[in-house]
Design a protein around this motif. Sequence first.
Motif, short mmCIF file in Angstrom:
data_model
loop_
_atom_site.label_atom_id
_atom_site.label_comp_id
_atom_site.label_asym_id
_atom_site.label_seq_id
_atom_site.Cartn_x
_atom_site.Cartn_y
_atom_site.Cartn_z
N ASP A 1 -24.64 -6.57 119.79
CA ASP A 1 -24.41 -8.00 119.64
C ASP A 1 -24.80 -8.73 120.94
OD1 ASP A 1 -23.58 -10.32 118.44
OD2 ASP A 1 -21.52 -10.12 119.18
N VAL A 2 -25.67 -9.73 120.83
CA VAL A 2 -26.08 -10.51 122.00
C VAL A 2 -25.20 -11.75 122.09
CG1 VAL A 2 -27.97 -11.81 123.04
CG2 VAL A 2 -28.44 -9.67 121.85
N ARG A 3 -24.63 -11.95 123.25
CA ARG A 3 -23.74 -13.10 123.47
C ARG A 3 -24.24 -13.93 124.64
NH1 ARG A 3 -17.61 -10.75 123.02
NH2 ARG A 3 -17.64 -10.38 120.78
N ASN A 4 -23.69 -15.13 124.72
CA ASN A 4 -24.00 -16.04 125.83
C ASN A 4 -22.88 -15.93 126.85
OD1 ASN A 4 -26.35 -17.35 124.63
ND2 ASN A 4 -24.88 -18.10 123.14
N TYR A 5 -23.26 -15.81 128.12
CA TYR A 5 -22.29 -15.68 129.20
C TYR A 5 -22.57 -16.68 130.30
CZ TYR A 5 -21.35 -11.10 127.13
OH TYR A 5 -21.03 -10.09 126.27
N GLU A 6 -21.52 -16.99 131.04
CA GLU A 6 -21.65 -17.83 132.24
C GLU A 6 -20.83 -17.18 133.33
OE1 GLU A 6 -21.76 -22.44 132.68
OE2 GLU A 6 -19.65 -21.79 132.62
N THR A 7 -21.44 -16.95 134.48
CA THR A 7 -20.76 -16.34 135.61
C THR A 7 -20.81 -17.30 136.79
OG1 THR A 7 -21.36 -14.13 134.88
CG2 THR A 7 -20.71 -14.37 137.18
N VAL A 8 -19.64 -17.59 137.33
CA VAL A 8 -19.53 -18.39 138.54
C VAL A 8 -19.15 -17.43 139.66
CG1 VAL A 8 -18.30 -20.26 139.70
CG2 VAL A 8 -18.80 -20.42 137.26
N PHE A 9 -19.88 -17.49 140.77
CA PHE A 9 -19.52 -16.64 141.90
C PHE A 9 -19.59 -17.43 143.20
CE2 PHE A 9 -24.02 -16.02 141.22
CZ PHE A 9 -24.58 -15.94 142.47
N SER B 1 -26.26 -8.20 126.04
CA SER B 1 -25.28 -7.38 125.31
C SER B 1 -24.02 -7.24 126.16
CB SER B 1 -25.89 -6.02 124.99
OG SER B 1 -26.26 -5.37 126.19
N GLY B 2 -22.99 -6.68 125.58
CA GLY B 2 -21.69 -6.61 126.24
C GLY B 2 -21.66 -5.82 127.52
N ASN B 3 -22.52 -4.80 127.65
CA ASN B 3 -22.49 -3.99 128.87
C ASN B 3 -23.12 -4.69 130.07
OD1 ASN B 3 -25.13 -3.84 128.02
ND2 ASN B 3 -25.33 -1.65 128.43
N ILE B 4 -23.84 -5.77 129.86
CA ILE B 4 -24.47 -6.48 130.98
C ILE B 4 -23.42 -7.06 131.92
CG2 ILE B 4 -24.72 -8.71 129.79
CD1 ILE B 4 -27.17 -7.13 132.28
N VAL B 5 -22.29 -7.47 131.37
CA VAL B 5 -21.22 -8.03 132.21
C VAL B 5 -20.68 -6.96 133.14
CG1 VAL B 5 -18.93 -9.08 132.18
CG2 VAL B 5 -20.64 -9.78 130.51
N ASP B 6 -20.49 -5.75 132.63
CA ASP B 6 -19.99 -4.65 133.46
C ASP B 6 -20.96 -4.34 134.59
OD1 ASP B 6 -17.79 -4.45 131.80
OD2 ASP B 6 -18.71 -2.89 130.55
N VAL B 7 -22.24 -4.32 134.28
CA VAL B 7 -23.26 -4.01 135.29
C VAL B 7 -23.29 -5.09 136.36
CG1 VAL B 7 -25.74 -3.76 135.66
CG2 VAL B 7 -24.66 -2.70 133.67
N LEU B 8 -23.26 -6.37 135.95
CA LEU B 8 -23.30 -7.47 136.91
C LEU B 8 -22.04 -7.50 137.78
CD1 LEU B 8 -24.84 -9.94 137.95
CD2 LEU B 8 -23.65 -11.29 136.22
N GLU B 9 -20.88 -7.32 137.17
CA GLU B 9 -19.64 -7.36 137.94
C GLU B 9 -19.53 -6.18 138.90
OE1 GLU B 9 -16.32 -8.01 135.32
OE2 GLU B 9 -16.89 -10.12 135.04
N LEU B 10 -20.10 -5.03 138.54
CA LEU B 10 -20.15 -3.90 139.46
C LEU B 10 -21.00 -4.26 140.69
CD1 LEU B 10 -19.39 -0.97 140.06
CD2 LEU B 10 -21.46 -0.28 138.83
#
Length: 125
Positions: free
Chosen positions: A2-10, A70-79
């Motif tokens: 499932d492809v989702r839209n994300y927004e990350t503030v850092f 996809s959902g695993n992209i958040v884990d990779v970016l946050e790592l």
Amino acid sequence: MDVRNYETVFILTPVLNEGQVQETVEKFSQVLKENSADLISTEAWGLRKLAYPIQKKSTGYYFTLTYNGSGNIVDVLELAFRRDERVIRFLTTVLDKHSVTYNERRRNGEMNQQKAPQAAEAVAQ
């Protein structure tokens, strides 16, 4: 998947110079691209005061990344954020369809355009 839209503030530490800041933002953009995420926009909010001190710092460089993946992209970016000592805080949110539409309109400059003509008419009268 499932492809989702994300927004990350850092927030980056304020002791960096402009070259280091741009290099860091490019590093995180590259992490997204390497993991087949579609980077929609990168916004620099600039140096701002923090609500409370973090690591004895009262200011920081704020950035926003908007992307699809996809959902695993958040884990990779946050790592990657956790491994980089230049990042002092980050937050990732999933965007619903209304948030995606709002962000697109805001990036295109469509926000507050209807209020401007009304305000000009009020001043003219």
